[in-house]
Write an enzyme that holds these catalytic residues in place. Structure first.
Site, short mmCIF file in Angstrom:
data_model
loop_
_atom_site.label_atom_id
_atom_site.label_comp_id
_atom_site.label_asym_id
_atom_site.label_seq_id
_atom_site.Cartn_x
_atom_site.Cartn_y
_atom_site.Cartn_z
N HIS A 41 12.50 -17.84 -7.73
CA HIS A 41 12.16 -17.14 -8.98
C HIS A 41 13.30 -16.24 -9.39
O HIS A 41 13.73 -15.37 -8.64
CB HIS A 41 10.88 -16.31 -8.80
CG HIS A 41 9.63 -17.14 -8.89
ND1 HIS A 41 8.45 -16.65 -9.39
CD2 HIS A 41 9.40 -18.43 -8.58
CE1 HIS A 41 7.54 -17.62 -9.38
NE2 HIS A 41 8.09 -18.70 -8.87
N TYR B 78 13.56 -4.83 -6.48
CA TYR B 78 12.62 -5.93 -6.31
C TYR B 78 13.24 -7.05 -5.47
O TYR B 78 12.59 -7.63 -4.60
CB TYR B 78 12.17 -6.47 -7.67
CG TYR B 78 10.94 -7.35 -7.59
CD1 TYR B 78 9.67 -6.84 -7.84
CD2 TYR B 78 11.05 -8.70 -7.25
CE1 TYR B 78 8.53 -7.64 -7.75
CE2 TYR B 78 9.92 -9.51 -7.15
CZ TYR B 78 8.67 -8.98 -7.41
OH TYR B 78 7.55 -9.77 -7.30
N PRO C 283 0.90 -3.06 -2.51
CA PRO C 283 1.52 -4.37 -2.68
C PRO C 283 2.27 -4.57 -4.02
O PRO C 283 2.92 -5.59 -4.21
CB PRO C 283 0.36 -5.34 -2.56
CG PRO C 283 -0.86 -4.54 -2.82
CD PRO C 283 -0.57 -3.14 -2.43
P1 RFL Z 1 0.39 -7.99 10.29
O1 RFL Z 1 0.69 -9.15 9.44
O2 RFL Z 1 -0.79 -7.16 10.01
O3 RFL Z 1 0.31 -8.54 11.77
C1 RFL Z 1 -0.15 -7.76 12.84
C2 RFL Z 1 -0.76 -8.69 13.89
O4 RFL Z 1 -1.15 -7.92 15.02
C3 RFL Z 1 -2.41 -8.38 15.46
N1 RFL Z 1 -3.03 -7.30 16.23
C4 RFL Z 1 -3.10 -7.29 17.58
N2 RFL Z 1 -2.68 -8.16 18.48
C5 RFL Z 1 -2.90 -7.87 19.80
N3 RFL Z 1 -3.53 -6.74 20.21
C6 RFL Z 1 -3.98 -5.84 19.31
N4 RFL Z 1 -4.59 -4.74 19.71
C7 RFL Z 1 -3.75 -6.09 17.92
N5 RFL Z 1 -4.07 -5.43 16.78
C8 RFL Z 1 -3.62 -6.18 15.77
C9 RFL Z 1 -3.13 -8.76 14.18
O5 RFL Z 1 -4.19 -9.68 14.41
C10 RFL Z 1 -1.99 -9.39 13.38
O6 RFL Z 1 -1.88 -10.77 13.62
O7 RFL Z 1 1.62 -6.97 10.36
P2 RFL Z 1 3.22 -7.24 10.23
O8 RFL Z 1 3.68 -8.34 11.13
O9 RFL Z 1 3.82 -5.91 10.33
O10 RFL Z 1 3.41 -7.81 8.76
C11 RFL Z 1 3.16 -7.01 7.64
C12 RFL Z 1 2.69 -7.86 6.46
O11 RFL Z 1 1.61 -8.68 6.88
C13 RFL Z 1 2.27 -7.01 5.26
O12 RFL Z 1 3.14 -5.92 5.10
C14 RFL Z 1 2.26 -7.81 3.96
O13 RFL Z 1 1.28 -8.80 3.98
C15 RFL Z 1 2.05 -6.90 2.76
N6 RFL Z 1 1.92 -7.61 1.49
C16 RFL Z 1 3.02 -8.10 0.83
N7 RFL Z 1 4.25 -7.98 1.36
C17 RFL Z 1 5.34 -8.52 0.73
O14 RFL Z 1 6.46 -8.39 1.24
N8 RFL Z 1 5.23 -9.24 -0.45
C18 RFL Z 1 4.03 -9.41 -1.05
O15 RFL Z 1 3.98 -10.09 -2.07
C19 RFL Z 1 2.87 -8.81 -0.42
N9 RFL Z 1 1.67 -8.97 -0.98
C20 RFL Z 1 0.65 -7.83 0.93
C21 RFL Z 1 0.55 -8.51 -0.32
C22 RFL Z 1 -0.50 -7.44 1.58
C23 RFL Z 1 -1.72 -7.67 1.00
N10 RFL Z 1 -2.84 -7.27 1.75
C24 RFL Z 1 -3.96 -8.09 2.01
C25 RFL Z 1 -2.76 -6.05 2.54
C26 RFL Z 1 -0.66 -8.74 -0.91
C27 RFL Z 1 -1.81 -8.30 -0.27
C28 RFL Z 1 -3.10 -8.55 -0.98
C1 PHB Z 2 1.23 -12.42 -4.03
O1 PHB Z 2 0.34 -12.34 -3.18
O2 PHB Z 2 1.60 -13.50 -4.49
C2 PHB Z 2 1.87 -11.17 -4.48
C3 PHB Z 2 1.38 -9.94 -4.06
C4 PHB Z 2 1.98 -8.78 -4.51
C5 PHB Z 2 3.07 -8.84 -5.37
C6 PHB Z 2 3.56 -10.07 -5.79
C7 PHB Z 2 2.95 -11.24 -5.34
O3 PHB Z 2 3.65 -7.71 -5.84
#
Ligand code: RFL
Ligand code: PHB
Length: 391
Positions: A72, A385, A293
């Protein structure tokens, strides 16, 4: 059980770290509380910065991303039923982002780890991290009903915001900086081709909306909803209607509808735990920091931390110097705070807080006007970004 680096959590931070350590010839064991299917299906991020793409490629995990990821070159900002495109390469000297879901990044990394990396145990929940201020820290964990201990030289706390590792930092040592927002995101997946070929971030009096995508056939959309909203409260018709109201423009752009296959609500939070290291415990990713996010930064920060930590551990192995381990926290935090700032700015620019005053509304519009009429302001957004450099 014994290893060099005990990694708690198989999200992006833990999996990238495991991969990089494997390539550097450093032994590691990954403990993941949930089962493989759960980890591979959990819907989250979608946007990878150029630096993240480069890391995944260099780690040998880029083949499918290169085939299926969508490059993108910009995003669209919408407000007052008008649209404005931000051209990333033109503003940043050629940088872009890749849309490739976190679920797919995790699937690719898990497959590599299981095929030839060190042990990755699913349904292995860390219960406590002990002795991190001694030369031999230990992780107590439960696997298939049995309690066990993983002895290690270092512990990487990659267990996300709700994990246990952060609590091993004594209260008097750590400091927390945080902010909660009085709204969340209702996110849906829908079997319909994205209505636009780039991401659309919309500011509307009724609240924020985001159009994103997973594949050329699957849309990902979000709506700002009040804090505490439950996904079941929103019916399909109501969701599409609200998305239309917030996204549609005066020039006739229309939203395509399709069957909703998943919906969930995410609360929004900014959070930083300092320092990110205590003794032989290193926190990485969401275990140390959360961003709302809106800036698409969480996954990219997690990967960045893993790179800095892997580099520091490899440096220690090769030279015997702990210099990079000692600067791990400060190195990561600099980038983390830039992402915090950007995510906060994007969130307050585009969301409507309950009780926002007419003055605040006008300020938002003035900030958008500035962004869309000043190349300097637009460049600032495009640089943040597409991502700040890793080192
Ligand atoms: P995670 O992915 O939460 O992984 C942590 C893992 O640890 C496990 N765990 C354990 N394992 C063993 N013993 C325990 N006691 C444990 N406790 C927990 C969990 O089961 C899990 O598998 O953390 P990590 O690796 O730091 O990664 C972070 C990302 O997942 C997170 O920051 C992103 O998803 C945030 N986020 C976005 N980030 C982006 O860079 N671009 C995006 O577009 C974006 N969109 C988003 C997002 C997060 C969202 N939500 C649901 C919070 C959109 C959404 C809606
Ligand atoms: C996505 O889940 O695709 C996503 C989430 C947060 C953003 C952009 C994309 O800011």
């Amino acid at each position: 059980m014994r290893t060099c680096v005990g990694i708690i959590g198989a999200g992006p931070a833990g999996l990238v770290l495991a991969r990089l350590l494997h390539r550097a010839g450093i032994e590691a064991v990954v403990l993941e509380a949930r089962d493989r299917t759960y980890v591979e299906q959990r819907q989250r991020a979608g946007v990878l910065e150029q630096g993240t793409v480069d890391v995944l490629r260099a780690a040998g995990a880029g083949a499918r991303m290169d085939r299926e990821g969508l490059r993108h070159d910009g995003i669209e900002l919408r407000f007052e039923r008008r649209r404005h495109r931000v051209d990333f390469p033109g503003l940043t000297g050629g940088r872009s982002v890749t849309v490739y879901a976190q679920t797919e990044v995790c699937k690719d990394l898990i497959a590599l780890q299981l095929a030839g990396g060190g042990p990755l145990l699913f349904e292995a929940e860390a219960l406590a991290v002990e002795g991190v201020d001694t030369p031999s820290p230990r992780i107590r964990f439960r696997n298939q009903g049995r309690e066990d201990v993983l002895e290690c030289d270092y512990v990487a706390g990659c267990d996300g915001f709700w994990g246990v590792s952060r609590s091993a930092v004594p209260a008097g040592v750590g400091r927390v900086f945080e902010r909660a927002y009085p709204f969340g995101w209702l996110g849906i997946l829908a079997d319909v081709p994205p209505s636009h070929d780039e991401l659309v971030y919309a500011r509307h009096e009724r609240g924020f909306a985001l159009l994103s995508m997973r594949t050329p056939a699957v849309s990902r959309l979000y709506l700002q909803v009040p804090d505490g909203t439950k996904a079941q409260e929103w019916g399909e018709e109501e969701i599409w209607r609200e998305l239309e109201l917030r996204l549609e423009t005066a020039d006739g752009w229309r939203l395509r509808r399709g069957p909703v296959t998943q919906k969930s609500v995410t609360p929004m939070r900014s959070y930083v735990h300092e320092p990110m290291r205590y003794g032989r415990l290193f926190l990485a990713g969401d275990a140390a920091h959360i961003v709302p996010p809106t800036g698409a930064k969480g996954l990219n920060l997690a990967v960045g931390d893993a790179v800095v930590l892997a580099r520091a551990l490899a440096h220690e192995k090769e030279t015997g110097s702990a210099e990079l381990l000692d600067t791990y926290s400060a190195t990561c935090l600099r980038r983390v705070w830039q992402a915090e700032r950007f995510s906060y700015d994007m969130t307050t620019l585009l969301h409507r807080a309950p009780g926002a005053t007419a003055f605040e509304d006008r300020l938002q519009l003035a900030r958008l006007d500035r962004l869309t009429s000043s190349r300097a302001a637009e460049t600032d957004l495009a640089e943040a970004y597409t991502g700040f450099p890793l080192s």
